[in-house]
Write a protein that holds these residues in place. Structure first.
Motif, mmCIF file in Angstrom:
data_model
loop_
_atom_site.group_PDB
_atom_site.id
_atom_site.type_symbol
_atom_site.label_atom_id
_atom_site.label_comp_id
_atom_site.label_asym_id
_atom_site.label_seq_id
_atom_site.Cartn_x
_atom_site.Cartn_y
_atom_site.Cartn_z
ATOM 1 N N ALA B 52 80.288 75.748 43.015
ATOM 2 C CA ALA B 52 79.821 74.375 43.214
ATOM 3 C C ALA B 52 79.567 74.132 44.694
ATOM 4 O O ALA B 52 78.536 73.581 45.082
ATOM 5 N N GLU B 55 76.473 76.141 45.871
ATOM 6 C CA GLU B 55 75.200 75.580 45.436
ATOM 7 C C GLU B 55 74.918 74.256 46.119
ATOM 8 O O GLU B 55 73.769 73.896 46.351
ATOM 9 N N LEU B 56 75.974 73.549 46.430
ATOM 10 C CA LEU B 56 75.778 72.265 47.096
ATOM 11 C C LEU B 56 75.087 72.466 48.438
ATOM 12 O O LEU B 56 74.147 71.769 48.786
ATOM 13 N N SER B 61 70.542 78.147 42.979
ATOM 14 C CA SER B 61 71.534 78.813 42.158
ATOM 15 C C SER B 61 70.940 80.100 41.612
ATOM 16 O O SER B 61 69.730 80.273 41.579
ATOM 17 N N VAL B 63 71.313 81.215 38.568
ATOM 18 C CA VAL B 63 71.362 81.283 37.110
ATOM 19 C C VAL B 63 70.045 80.894 36.477
ATOM 20 O O VAL B 63 69.349 79.995 36.921
ATOM 21 N N LYS B 109 69.495 66.797 26.072
ATOM 22 C CA LYS B 109 70.805 67.091 26.643
ATOM 23 C C LYS B 109 70.818 68.471 27.295
ATOM 24 O O LYS B 109 71.334 68.645 28.400
ATOM 25 N N GLU B 112 68.907 68.302 30.490
ATOM 26 C CA GLU B 112 69.636 67.614 31.551
ATOM 27 C C GLU B 112 70.737 68.484 32.140
ATOM 28 O O GLU B 112 70.902 68.537 33.352
ATOM 29 N N THR B 113 71.464 69.144 31.281
ATOM 30 C CA THR B 113 72.546 69.967 31.827
ATOM 31 C C THR B 113 72.017 71.039 32.764
ATOM 32 O O THR B 113 72.624 71.303 33.795
ATOM 33 N N ILE B 115 69.090 70.989 34.400
ATOM 34 C CA ILE B 115 68.417 70.390 35.556
ATOM 35 C C ILE B 115 69.431 69.861 36.557
ATOM 36 O O ILE B 115 69.297 70.054 37.760
ATOM 37 N N GLU B 116 70.437 69.204 36.057
ATOM 38 C CA GLU B 116 71.505 68.717 36.932
ATOM 39 C C GLU B 116 72.081 69.835 37.783
ATOM 40 O O GLU B 116 72.492 69.629 38.908
ATOM 41 N N ARG B 117 72.147 70.987 37.177
ATOM 42 C CA ARG B 117 72.731 72.115 37.908
ATOM 43 C C ARG B 117 71.687 72.825 38.733
ATOM 44 O O ARG B 117 71.970 73.838 39.339
ATOM 45 N N LEU B 136 60.485 65.357 31.799
ATOM 46 C CA LEU B 136 61.767 65.688 32.408
ATOM 47 C C LEU B 136 61.712 67.089 33.010
ATOM 48 O O LEU B 136 62.078 67.312 34.162
#
Lengths: 328, 328
Positions: B52, B55-56, B61, B63, B109, B112-113, B115-117, B136
């Motif tokens: 985390a 990647e921040l 990332s 993956v 869902k 989103e999971t 993309i958020e990452r 999206l």
DNA sequence: TAGTAAAACACAAACGTTTGTGATGTTGAT
DNA sequence: ATCAACATCACAAACGTTTGTGTTTTACTA
């Protein structure tokens, strides 16, 4: 670059803290009016939360990792369905990683990727870790649960069917149908799962006063080819009148090879499979099977993960039943 | 709490910066001596990197996310294998998410999971997004590629077989075998994929001066049951002498129902399937199939992702071939 | 020995969030 | 009018890394 809560804060004329609390729905920290304003500008700017930042500060994640061995049997879909359902009810995300087939290298890599991300829980379906990887998993301090496998190390929590009983009941079923010379095929005899099923088979034979013959048991790896090979070993005029194959695919292999030998199923040879996936009703003749509750395995596995760390993970058996179709 | 690079730095008597550079192998920034020292204490403390945090700060990332519709056809394993292989060669991690079956909610869902990452790339196998979800995906600014599907929106990059040609060549193959009354079963006629195959079928019939009969085409969703239903519609004494089923499972459905009607395959009815998964050689009679190169689809998809953003993603066709077995 | 370039390292800011706590504003009772 | 009590919000630290830049040490040259 992406839009952050600071951008929203600036636009909406509030602080980042407020934006954060609005967006994560922490009631009693803001007024309805500002909430509305914040949400609107968030949508307008096309805000997407940065999960890396969230996880960094909260130190927890809402993802469940499922590590599956890309085994050539095909029940994992059902397990995953169960996991997904249970996960959905708790607003958790599920990610799946393939770990190859008995490939410690890939298993390690899969483990590392999920541990680095400190996922919320790890479900391992049909994977048997070597001791190095086992340590990696255990020391990660992340809830984990093995599924659809019986482990040598009884301290590790696993949820599966009672393999001894599978072997026993399948054998007994055939005996009750009048068979006394029964083959046992395609199980991995080096695995605890395979060994237990074999034990059950032996026990059932013994309990019914039947002779054993080591030529009747053929090991393998639960694969289609193992079924074929087993049947080849039994030969064109097999001594056995029935065989238990340790997976659906293996059972199909047995049937196909038997038919190639000109044998009629179930009259010349009865075949029974273990697993009971959809394949059983798709092949002809349809396979009588020991049907496992894979879906429930997934559900129960997830429940164990969720209830941690309150309750420690426990091993458990899921039920199975014998479904009669056409092959015996 | 977990051990961080600061802990290592303290133990080893260096700065966190140095630890970071050693651990991520940035040569020419440290001496061999300190490198050794750092690595040793890292191992001693059981250090696990916090992705985390990484990647921040790096804002990228390693993956690759694969979103698969949990379709009831079964070729996705092969695609994923291809993806995995290619990913492995570039030290990338792949995670898989199930997005249900035509379930916009779940698709959203899943999107989103990932993309958020801010994953490095998104591969969508056999999923057809609605326009909301499509937006999206497109606006997320993450490389993506559709696999094994032909899209209405030709601007989206997809890699798949040429569905028109599949329909055409399959039909032509049967015509060449002497058939003139040919059924077309189980394709989703609302999908571009299904429609194109149908077009190809029509064209091949026309090119050979054969009559069409709308009763010969039965829609569906590529599922086993759709094959069964199609055959039920053709009836006990079918007018058609051959049928093209748009998936292996559907073809098996056709065959089973035909056999239940007492028809012999391939003499009374020839059956041809599209996909060519392992199922084809497992059922009896073995299925003659249009075999797609799913593995290569996965490989090519990954390559497209990797080469971005240098090169924009492009659509492409993977080859297919007809493999004769026993069902025609 | 002095000087200098290169090698080895340390400092500190930054990434985007969450959250404890303090500041401000509002309400209502006395 | 005063003040308590509460609602609403802002400040700022913290999470664990990476990385640009500055600082020290080393090694070498003359």
């Amino acid at each position: 670059m992406a839009v952050t809560i600071k951008d929203i804060a600036k636009q909406a004329g509030v602080s980042p803290a407020t934006v954060s609390r609005v967006l994560s729905g922490q009631a009693a920290f803001y007024s309805e009016k500002t909430a509305k304003k914040v949400k609107k500008t968030a949508k307008k700017l096309g805000y997407q939360k940065n999960t890396a930042a969230v996880e960094l500060v909260t130190r927890r994640s809402k993802v469940i990792a499922v590590i599956v061995s890309s085994t050539k049997t095909n029940f994992s879909d059902q397990i995953i369905d169960g996991i997904q359902q249970e996960a959905g009810e708790h607003d958790l995300n599920v990610i799946i990683l393939y770990a190859g087939e008995k490939d410690p290298q890939m298993e390690r890599k899969a483990l590392e990727t999920v541990i680095e991300r400190s996922v919320m829980g790890i479900l391992l379906v049909a994977v048997n870790l070597n001791s190095v990887n086992e340590n990696l998993l255990v020391n990660a301090n992340i809830p984990y649960q093995f599924l659809s496998i019986t482990l040598k190390n009884r301290k590790l929590p696993f949820i599966t069917s009672d393999d001894f009983q599978i072997g026993y009941q399948a054998t007994k079923y055939l005996i009750d149908k009048g068979h006394s010379k029964i083959g046992f095929a395609a199980a991995d005899l080096d695995s605890v799962t395979g060994q237990l099923r074999l034990d059950g088979y032996h026990q059932a034979m013994a309990d019914n006063g039947l002779q054993l013959n080591s030529a009747w048991v053929c090991g393998g790896d639960f694969a289609y080819e193992d079924g074929v090979n087993a049947m080849k070993q039994y030969g064109r005029e097999p001594e056995v009148t029935a065989v238990i194959a340790s997976s659906d695919l293996a059972a199909i292999g047995v049937m196909n090879q038997a038919q190639d030998y000109g044998l009629k199923i179930p009259t010349d040879l009865a075949v029974m499979s273990v697993d009971g996936t959809k394949l059983c009703s798709i092949v002809r003749p349809q396979l009588t099977s020991v049907t496992q509750e894979f879906f429930e395995m997934g559900v129960r596995g997830m429940q164990q993960i969720i209830s941690q760390p309150t309750k420690a993970a426990k091993s458990a058996f899921t039920p199975f039943k014998i479904i009669a179709r056409q092959s015996v």
